[in-house]
Design a protein around this motif. Sequence first.
Motif, short mmCIF file in Angstrom:
data_model
loop_
_atom_site.label_atom_id
_atom_site.label_comp_id
_atom_site.label_asym_id
_atom_site.label_seq_id
_atom_site.Cartn_x
_atom_site.Cartn_y
_atom_site.Cartn_z
N GLU A 182 13.70 -13.70 -32.92
CA GLU A 182 13.79 -14.84 -32.00
C GLU A 182 12.52 -14.98 -31.17
N ARG A 183 11.92 -13.86 -30.77
CA ARG A 183 10.70 -13.91 -29.99
C ARG A 183 9.54 -14.50 -30.78
N MET A 184 9.50 -14.24 -32.08
CA MET A 184 8.41 -14.75 -32.92
C MET A 184 8.64 -16.19 -33.38
N GLY A 185 9.75 -16.77 -33.00
CA GLY A 185 10.03 -18.14 -33.43
C GLY A 185 10.80 -18.23 -34.72
N GLY A 186 11.40 -17.12 -35.17
CA GLY A 186 12.21 -17.12 -36.37
C GLY A 186 13.68 -17.08 -36.04
N TYR A 187 14.46 -16.60 -36.97
CA TYR A 187 15.91 -16.54 -36.77
C TYR A 187 16.50 -15.49 -37.70
N LEU A 210 8.18 -19.89 -43.39
CA LEU A 210 8.93 -18.77 -42.82
C LEU A 210 9.17 -17.72 -43.90
N SER A 211 8.66 -16.53 -43.67
CA SER A 211 8.84 -15.43 -44.61
C SER A 211 10.14 -14.69 -44.32
N ALA A 212 10.79 -14.24 -45.39
CA ALA A 212 12.05 -13.49 -45.26
C ALA A 212 11.77 -12.00 -45.27
N ILE A 213 12.46 -11.28 -44.38
CA ILE A 213 12.36 -9.82 -44.31
C ILE A 213 13.78 -9.25 -44.38
N GLN A 251 2.66 -8.53 -38.75
CA GLN A 251 2.97 -8.03 -37.41
C GLN A 251 4.44 -7.62 -37.32
N ALA A 252 5.32 -8.41 -37.90
CA ALA A 252 6.75 -8.07 -37.87
C ALA A 252 7.02 -6.78 -38.62
N ILE A 253 6.37 -6.58 -39.76
CA ILE A 253 6.57 -5.35 -40.52
C ILE A 253 6.10 -4.14 -39.71
N ASP A 254 4.97 -4.27 -39.04
CA ASP A 254 4.47 -3.16 -38.21
C ASP A 254 5.43 -2.84 -37.07
N GLU A 255 5.98 -3.87 -36.43
CA GLU A 255 6.92 -3.62 -35.33
C GLU A 255 8.19 -2.94 -35.83
N ILE A 256 8.64 -3.31 -37.01
CA ILE A 256 9.84 -2.66 -37.56
C ILE A 256 9.55 -1.20 -37.87
N LYS A 257 8.39 -0.90 -38.41
CA LYS A 257 8.03 0.50 -38.70
C LYS A 257 7.93 1.32 -37.42
N ASN A 258 7.45 0.68 -36.35
CA ASN A 258 7.30 1.40 -35.08
C ASN A 258 8.65 1.78 -34.46
N LEU A 259 9.74 1.22 -34.97
CA LEU A 259 11.06 1.58 -34.46
C LEU A 259 11.53 2.94 -34.98
N THR A 260 10.84 3.50 -35.95
CA THR A 260 11.21 4.82 -36.48
C THR A 260 10.51 5.92 -35.69
N ASN A 261 11.00 7.15 -35.87
CA ASN A 261 10.37 8.30 -35.20
C ASN A 261 9.06 8.71 -35.88
N ASP A 262 9.02 8.62 -37.20
CA ASP A 262 7.83 8.99 -37.96
C ASP A 262 7.64 7.96 -39.07
N ARG A 263 6.57 7.17 -38.98
CA ARG A 263 6.35 6.11 -39.95
C ARG A 263 6.11 6.65 -41.36
N GLN A 264 5.62 7.87 -41.47
CA GLN A 264 5.33 8.44 -42.77
C GLN A 264 6.61 8.91 -43.49
N LYS A 265 7.53 9.48 -42.73
CA LYS A 265 8.73 10.05 -43.34
C LYS A 265 9.94 9.12 -43.27
N ASP A 266 10.05 8.36 -42.18
CA ASP A 266 11.26 7.58 -41.96
C ASP A 266 11.22 6.20 -42.61
N VAL A 267 10.11 5.79 -43.18
CA VAL A 267 10.06 4.55 -43.96
C VAL A 267 10.27 4.93 -45.42
N LEU A 268 11.50 4.71 -45.91
CA LEU A 268 11.85 5.14 -47.26
C LEU A 268 11.21 4.27 -48.32
#
Length: 325
Positions: free
Chosen positions: A100-105, A228-231, A138-155
């Motif tokens: 919503e902040r980025m103007g999507g839904y 609008l890209s889908a994630i 940018q959205a993909i990076d923000e989602i990855k930053n929600l994990t504890n370890d981007r190397q291990k927790d991004v399956l």
Amino acid sequence: MKSKFYALLLIAVLVLTACGAKSQSRDFPNLTPSGTMESPSFENDFASGEKSYDGMSPNVSGESGLPPANVVRLVIRNAELSIVVDDPAKVMSTINQMAERMGGYVVSSNLWKSVNYSGIEVPEASISIRVPANLLNQAIDEIKNLTNDRQKDVLSENVSGQDVTKEYTDLNSRLANLEEAEAQLRSIMEEAKKTEDVLNVFNQLTYYREQIEVIKGQIKYYEESAALSAINVSIKAHEAVNPISVAGWKPSVTVSKALQALVNSMQVIVDAVIWIVISVIPVLIIIFLPLYLIFLAIRAAVRRSNKKRLAKKQADTVQPTNPKE
């Protein structure tokens, strides 16, 4: 005097005859749109009118009417992520706010519970969002930053792109041709005098309007998909992914190894059965079938010989008796 009158009368008759022939020669065009659907055609002629409509068949060939400079390149970019977090429900809510902040839904979101190896219920979630295409990375990076370890927790992470420029350009060309044909039909309808001709032109206009609306819908779909890209994000808890460890012992690992050993054993058995059925049995049939037939023939011959010998022996033991006179 009479000769002049007859001459004028003859000229008037010739003029009226020529006008009548000209009026009858005005035909209404047979308008058949090019396409997969069959549209109604005209079978009647105009009874009156001022213009001739021969050769005014609408052009809907679908050839590109846009100059190369006006071609807009459209690429539909989508992404899929699978991440592991401590609290899937909280992360799903954060992703919702980010869209919503980025103007999507948010397209859809789901939250449920699954059972791990120890029988404990752990939460899992999935969410699908759409964000502006220029903010996809940018959205993909923000989602990855929600994990504890981007190397291990991004399956898993998958970003795909689809170039729909050709389809988009073709649709715009077809739309321009259909709208031009519609304008021609409207001008022809204004010249129609007979009710039947008006109805035929109206059927043609209805057909073209339907095609125009369908193509506009396809164009709008491509434009919105490119804008609008889908994630799609799959969110799992650590308890559902990490194996349980008790004083260095991991029962889940032991269970996995035991299951793998069972699968390997069953694979060996099934492979052996397949080899026996396909390779061994046909060879045995080819080798032993003739021998078995020979054995049956020999046994049958021996039985017949024994029967004859037994019958002859019984005949020899029975002596004929003569009656006393």
